[in-house]
Design a protein around this motif. Structure first.
Motif, PDB file in Angstrom:
ATOM      1  N   HIS A   1      30.350 -67.860  -0.380  1.00 53.65           N
ATOM      2  CA  HIS A   1      30.439 -66.275   0.291  1.00 53.65           C
ATOM      3  C   HIS A   1      30.618 -66.568   1.971  1.00 53.65           C
ATOM      4  O   HIS A   1      29.632 -67.288   1.931  1.00 53.65           O
ATOM      5  CB  HIS A   1      29.514 -65.479   0.197  1.00 53.65           C
TER       6      HIS A   1
ATOM      7  N   ASN B   1      29.410 -64.893   4.689  1.00 50.54           N
ATOM      8  CA  ASN B   1      28.185 -64.125   4.903  1.00 50.54           C
ATOM      9  C   ASN B   1      27.038 -64.842   4.320  1.00 50.54           C
ATOM     10  O   ASN B   1      26.202 -65.334   5.050  1.00 50.54           O
ATOM     11  CB  ASN B   1      28.372 -62.197   5.101  1.00 50.54           C
ATOM     12  N   ASP B   2      26.458 -64.823   3.435  1.00 49.33           N
ATOM     13  CA  ASP B   2      25.637 -65.025   2.072  1.00 49.33           C
ATOM     14  C   ASP B   2      25.756 -66.455   2.568  1.00 49.33           C
ATOM     15  O   ASP B   2      24.252 -67.724   2.709  1.00 49.33           O
ATOM     16  CB  ASP B   2      25.641 -64.618   0.492  1.00 49.33           C
ATOM     17  N   ASP B   3      26.945 -67.367   2.311  1.00 50.65           N
ATOM     18  CA  ASP B   3      27.053 -69.186   2.003  1.00 50.65           C
ATOM     19  C   ASP B   3      26.767 -69.614   3.667  1.00 50.65           C
ATOM     20  O   ASP B   3      26.276 -70.841   3.661  1.00 50.65           O
ATOM     21  CB  ASP B   3      27.615 -69.814   0.722  1.00 50.65           C
TER      22      ASP B   3
ATOM     23  N   GLU C   1      27.057 -68.059   5.882  1.00 51.42           N
ATOM     24  CA  GLU C   1      26.390 -67.632   7.831  1.00 51.42           C
ATOM     25  C   GLU C   1      27.087 -66.834   8.436  1.00 51.42           C
ATOM     26  O   GLU C   1      27.117 -67.493   9.919  1.00 51.42           O
ATOM     27  CB  GLU C   1      25.024 -67.922   8.452  1.00 51.42           C
TER      28      GLU C   1
ATOM     29  N   ASP D   1      28.659 -64.103  11.129  1.00 53.45           N
ATOM     30  CA  ASP D   1      28.726 -63.267  10.314  1.00 53.45           C
ATOM     31  C   ASP D   1      30.031 -61.600  11.702  1.00 53.45           C
ATOM     32  O   ASP D   1      31.018 -62.980  11.762  1.00 53.45           O
ATOM     33  CB  ASP D   1      27.901 -62.235  11.434  1.00 53.45           C
TER      34      ASP D   1
ATOM     35  N   ARG E   1      35.510 -61.446   1.087  1.00 52.71           N
ATOM     36  CA  ARG E   1      34.038 -61.471   0.985  1.00 52.71           C
ATOM     37  C   ARG E   1      33.762 -62.974   1.148  1.00 52.71           C
ATOM     38  O   ARG E   1      32.908 -63.980   1.189  1.00 52.71           O
ATOM     39  CB  ARG E   1      33.473 -60.823  -0.074  1.00 52.71           C
ATOM     40  N   THR E   2      34.345 -63.221   0.571  1.00 57.27           N
ATOM     41  CA  THR E   2      34.957 -65.216  -0.154  1.00 57.27           C
ATOM     42  C   THR E   2      35.884 -65.820   0.799  1.00 57.27           C
ATOM     43  O   THR E   2      36.319 -65.455   1.216  1.00 57.27           O
ATOM     44  CB  THR E   2      34.730 -65.595  -1.449  1.00 57.27           C
TER      45      THR E   2
END
Lengths: 164, 82
Positions: free
Chosen positions: B31, B33-35, B37, B39, B67-68
Protein backbone atom coordinates in the motif's frame (compact mmCIF):
# COMPACT_ATOMS: atom_id res chain seq x y z
CA UNK A 1 -5.47 30.87 13.26
CA UNK A 2 -4.26 33.46 15.80
CA UNK A 3 -0.64 32.59 15.07
CA UNK A 4 -1.05 33.36 11.38
CA UNK A 5 -2.29 36.81 12.25
CA UNK A 6 0.68 37.48 14.56
CA UNK A 7 3.20 36.43 11.96
CA UNK A 8 1.60 38.26 9.06
CA UNK A 9 1.53 41.33 11.26
CA UNK A 10 5.24 41.09 11.96
CA UNK A 11 6.53 40.28 8.51
CA UNK A 12 6.31 42.29 5.36
CA UNK A 13 5.76 40.79 1.94
CA UNK A 14 4.71 37.43 3.14
CA UNK A 15 2.20 34.94 2.06
CA UNK A 16 0.72 32.04 3.95
CA UNK A 17 -0.58 28.60 3.29
CA UNK A 18 -4.07 28.24 4.67
CA UNK A 19 -6.34 25.31 5.16
CA UNK A 20 -8.16 24.64 1.94
CA UNK A 21 -11.38 24.39 3.93
CA UNK A 22 -11.10 28.14 4.56
CA UNK A 23 -11.69 28.68 0.86
CA UNK A 24 -15.06 27.02 1.22
CA UNK A 25 -16.16 28.55 4.50
CA UNK A 26 -18.67 31.32 3.81
CA UNK A 27 -17.05 33.66 6.32
CA UNK A 28 -13.47 33.23 5.24
CA UNK A 29 -13.71 32.33 1.55
CA UNK A 30 -13.71 35.87 0.22
CA UNK A 31 -10.90 37.05 2.47
CA UNK A 32 -8.57 34.18 1.66
CA UNK A 33 -9.24 34.11 -2.06
CA UNK A 34 -8.58 37.86 -2.33
CA UNK A 35 -5.35 37.48 -0.40
CA UNK A 36 -3.60 35.28 -2.94
CA UNK A 37 -2.73 32.90 -0.13
CA UNK A 38 -1.78 29.39 -1.02
CA UNK A 39 -4.40 26.71 -0.46
CA UNK A 40 -3.03 23.61 1.23
CA UNK A 41 -4.47 21.19 -1.28
CA UNK A 42 -1.99 18.45 -2.01
CA UNK A 43 -1.65 19.07 -5.73
CA UNK A 44 1.06 19.96 -8.18
CA UNK A 45 -0.61 23.33 -8.67
CA UNK A 46 -0.34 24.10 -4.96
CA UNK A 47 3.37 23.28 -4.87
CA UNK A 48 3.90 25.35 -7.97
CA UNK A 49 1.96 28.28 -6.51
CA UNK A 50 3.99 28.09 -3.30
CA UNK A 51 7.26 27.83 -5.24
CA UNK A 52 6.37 30.86 -7.35
CA UNK A 53 5.61 32.89 -4.24
CA UNK A 54 9.11 32.08 -2.95
CA UNK A 55 10.82 32.71 -6.27
CA UNK A 56 9.14 36.11 -6.51
CA UNK A 57 10.99 37.05 -3.34
CA UNK A 58 8.14 36.82 -0.86
CA UNK A 59 8.33 34.77 2.28
CA UNK A 60 5.92 31.96 2.78
CA UNK A 61 4.56 31.33 6.24
CA UNK A 62 3.83 27.68 6.81
CA UNK A 63 2.61 25.84 9.87
CA UNK A 64 3.77 22.31 9.19
CA UNK A 65 2.20 21.08 12.38
CA UNK A 66 -1.14 22.37 11.11
CA UNK A 67 -2.34 22.77 14.67
CA UNK A 68 -1.19 23.56 18.18
CA UNK A 69 0.95 21.08 20.05
CA UNK A 70 -0.45 19.31 23.03
CA UNK A 71 1.92 19.17 25.95
CA UNK A 72 3.49 15.74 26.32
CA UNK A 73 2.65 14.56 22.82
CA UNK A 74 5.26 13.97 20.13
CA UNK A 75 5.22 16.57 17.37
CA UNK A 76 4.24 15.58 13.87
CA UNK A 77 4.94 17.80 10.89
CA UNK A 78 3.27 17.46 7.52
CA UNK A 79 5.98 16.94 4.96
CA UNK A 80 4.55 19.50 2.53
CA UNK A 81 6.43 22.38 4.12
CA UNK A 82 9.76 20.57 3.80
CA UNK A 83 8.91 19.53 0.23
CA UNK A 84 8.23 23.13 -0.79
CA UNK A 85 11.35 24.30 1.01
CA UNK A 86 13.53 21.78 -0.79
CA UNK A 87 12.06 22.80 -4.14
CA UNK A 88 12.12 26.53 -3.92
CA UNK A 89 13.41 28.10 -0.71
CA UNK A 90 16.92 29.26 0.15
CA UNK A 91 16.45 29.03 3.89
CA UNK A 92 13.89 28.49 6.61
CA UNK A 93 13.46 30.91 9.48
CA UNK A 94 12.01 28.93 12.35
CA UNK A 95 9.57 30.79 14.58
CA UNK A 96 8.68 29.35 17.96
CA UNK A 97 5.44 30.29 19.66
CA UNK A 98 4.59 29.63 23.27
CA UNK A 99 1.40 30.53 25.03
CA UNK A 100 0.97 30.55 28.80
CA UNK A 101 -1.33 29.48 30.20
CA UNK A 102 -2.33 27.17 27.36
CA UNK A 103 -5.40 28.79 25.80
CA UNK A 104 -7.22 27.79 22.67
CA UNK A 105 -5.43 24.48 22.98
CA UNK A 106 -6.87 21.58 21.05
CA UNK A 107 -9.34 19.72 23.17
CA UNK A 108 -9.92 22.66 25.50
CA UNK A 109 -13.24 24.47 25.34
CA UNK A 110 -12.56 27.97 24.00
CA UNK A 111 -15.04 29.53 26.41
CA UNK A 112 -13.10 28.31 29.44
CA UNK A 113 -11.11 31.48 29.78
CA UNK A 114 -8.07 31.15 32.04
CA UNK A 115 -7.89 33.30 35.17
CA UNK A 116 -4.66 34.86 33.98
CA UNK A 117 -4.46 36.87 30.78
CA UNK A 118 -2.82 34.65 28.16
CA UNK A 119 0.69 35.62 27.24
CA UNK A 120 2.11 34.78 23.82
CA UNK A 121 5.85 34.62 23.25
CA UNK A 122 7.24 34.52 19.73
CA UNK A 123 10.93 33.93 19.19
CA UNK A 124 12.75 33.85 15.90
CA UNK A 125 15.33 31.12 15.47
CA UNK A 126 18.46 31.13 13.37
CA UNK A 127 18.02 30.84 9.60
CA UNK A 128 18.45 27.29 8.41
CA UNK A 129 20.09 27.14 4.96
CA UNK A 130 18.56 24.45 2.77
CA UNK A 131 21.35 23.89 0.25
CA UNK A 132 23.07 21.27 2.46
CA UNK A 133 19.83 19.26 2.61
CA UNK A 134 19.30 19.43 -1.12
CA UNK A 135 22.67 18.04 -2.21
CA UNK A 136 22.56 15.40 -4.90
CA UNK A 137 19.69 13.46 -3.37
CA UNK A 138 16.26 13.11 -4.91
CA UNK A 139 13.77 15.70 -3.63
CA UNK A 140 11.56 13.41 -1.53
CA UNK A 141 14.56 12.00 0.35
CA UNK A 142 15.88 15.49 1.08
CA UNK A 143 12.41 16.59 2.22
CA UNK A 144 12.16 13.67 4.65
CA UNK A 145 15.52 14.53 6.19
CA UNK A 146 14.68 18.20 6.44
CA UNK A 147 11.34 17.39 8.05
CA UNK A 148 12.98 15.17 10.66
CA UNK A 149 15.57 17.87 11.37
CA UNK A 150 12.80 20.45 11.89
CA UNK A 151 10.85 18.20 14.24
CA UNK A 152 13.93 17.66 16.39
CA UNK A 153 14.73 21.37 16.38
CA UNK A 154 11.20 22.32 17.45
CA UNK A 155 10.80 19.61 20.05
CA UNK A 156 14.02 20.66 21.77
CA UNK A 157 13.23 24.35 21.66
CA UNK A 158 9.55 24.23 22.54
CA UNK A 159 9.97 21.88 25.48
CA UNK A 160 12.83 24.05 26.80
CA UNK A 161 10.57 27.11 26.92
CA UNK A 162 11.35 30.65 25.69
CA UNK A 163 14.89 32.01 26.04
CA UNK A 164 15.34 34.99 28.32
CA UNK B 1 4.16 0.14 -25.53
CA UNK B 2 5.51 -1.54 -22.44
CA UNK B 3 4.44 -4.83 -20.97
CA UNK B 4 3.04 -5.03 -17.45
CA UNK B 5 6.33 -6.56 -16.32
CA UNK B 6 8.28 -3.66 -17.75
CA UNK B 7 5.97 -1.14 -16.13
CA UNK B 8 6.35 -2.88 -12.77
CA UNK B 9 10.14 -2.75 -13.12
CA UNK B 10 9.91 0.93 -13.94
CA UNK B 11 7.69 1.64 -10.93
CA UNK B 12 10.03 -0.29 -8.64
CA UNK B 13 13.03 1.67 -9.87
CA UNK B 14 11.23 4.97 -9.42
CA UNK B 15 10.08 4.12 -5.88
CA UNK B 16 13.46 2.76 -4.80
CA UNK B 17 15.33 5.74 -6.11
CA UNK B 18 13.01 8.61 -5.21
CA UNK B 19 12.20 7.44 -1.69
CA UNK B 20 15.24 5.29 -0.94
CA UNK B 21 13.01 2.30 -0.23
CA UNK B 22 14.48 -1.16 0.09
CA UNK B 23 13.50 -3.08 -3.04
CA UNK B 24 12.15 -5.94 -0.88
CA UNK B 25 9.44 -3.65 0.49
CA UNK B 26 8.12 -2.82 -2.96
CA UNK B 27 5.68 -5.59 -3.78
CA UNK B 28 2.51 -5.47 -5.87
CA UNK B 29 0.41 -5.67 -2.72
CA UNK B 30 2.27 -2.89 -0.92
CA UNK B 31 0.00 0.00 0.00
CA UNK B 32 1.65 3.23 -1.12
CA UNK B 33 0.51 5.29 1.82
CA UNK B 34 0.32 2.79 4.70
CA UNK B 35 3.26 0.54 3.82
CA UNK B 36 5.61 2.79 1.86
CA UNK B 37 4.76 6.09 3.57
CA UNK B 38 4.26 7.94 0.32
CA UNK B 39 2.05 10.98 0.83
CA UNK B 40 0.25 13.20 -1.63
CA UNK B 41 3.24 15.54 -1.99
CA UNK B 42 5.50 12.57 -2.76
CA UNK B 43 2.97 11.46 -5.35
CA UNK B 44 3.63 14.67 -7.27
CA UNK B 45 7.32 13.73 -7.57
CA UNK B 46 6.47 10.15 -8.38
CA UNK B 47 4.07 11.04 -11.19
CA UNK B 48 6.61 13.49 -12.56
CA UNK B 49 9.21 10.77 -12.65
CA UNK B 50 6.85 8.22 -14.24
CA UNK B 51 5.85 10.74 -16.88
CA UNK B 52 9.48 11.11 -17.88
CA UNK B 53 10.13 7.38 -17.79
CA UNK B 54 7.15 6.44 -19.96
CA UNK B 55 6.96 9.52 -22.16
CA UNK B 56 3.19 9.54 -21.55
CA UNK B 57 1.07 12.40 -20.35
CA UNK B 58 -0.31 11.78 -16.88
CA UNK B 59 -2.01 13.95 -14.32
CA UNK B 60 -2.67 13.52 -10.63
CA UNK B 61 -6.33 12.94 -11.48
CA UNK B 62 -5.47 9.71 -13.28
CA UNK B 63 -4.09 8.34 -10.03
CA UNK B 64 -6.89 9.39 -7.72
CA UNK B 65 -8.06 5.86 -7.01
CA UNK B 66 -4.58 4.32 -6.82
CA UNK B 67 -3.89 2.70 -3.44
CA UNK B 68 -1.34 -0.07 -4.03
CA UNK B 69 1.69 -0.62 -6.24
CA UNK B 70 -0.48 -2.94 -8.34
CA UNK B 71 -3.08 -0.17 -8.85
CA UNK B 72 -0.24 2.06 -10.00
CA UNK B 73 1.04 -0.47 -12.53
CA UNK B 74 -2.46 -1.10 -13.92
CA UNK B 75 -3.19 2.61 -14.19
CA UNK B 76 -0.02 3.25 -16.18
CA UNK B 77 -0.82 0.29 -18.41
CA UNK B 78 -4.30 1.66 -19.03
CA UNK B 79 -2.93 5.15 -19.78
CA UNK B 80 -0.66 3.72 -22.44
CA UNK B 81 -3.75 2.39 -24.13
CA UNK B 82 -3.79 0.61 -27.44
Amino acid sequence: MCDVIFLLGFSRDSCSIVKHQLFRNAFTALAVSQSGYVKNEPTEAMIEHASNVLKSGQSLIVFPQGTRSRPGEAMRFHRGAAAIGIRAADFITPVFIWCTPVVLGKGQPWYRVPARRPHFVLQIGEDLPLAPFRGERPGPVAARQLNQHLIELYEARISGGPLH
Amino acid sequence: MQSREQIYALVRDALAELFELEPARITLDAHLNDDLEIDSIDAVDLIDRLKKATGKKMSADDFRSVRTVNDLVLTIERLQGP
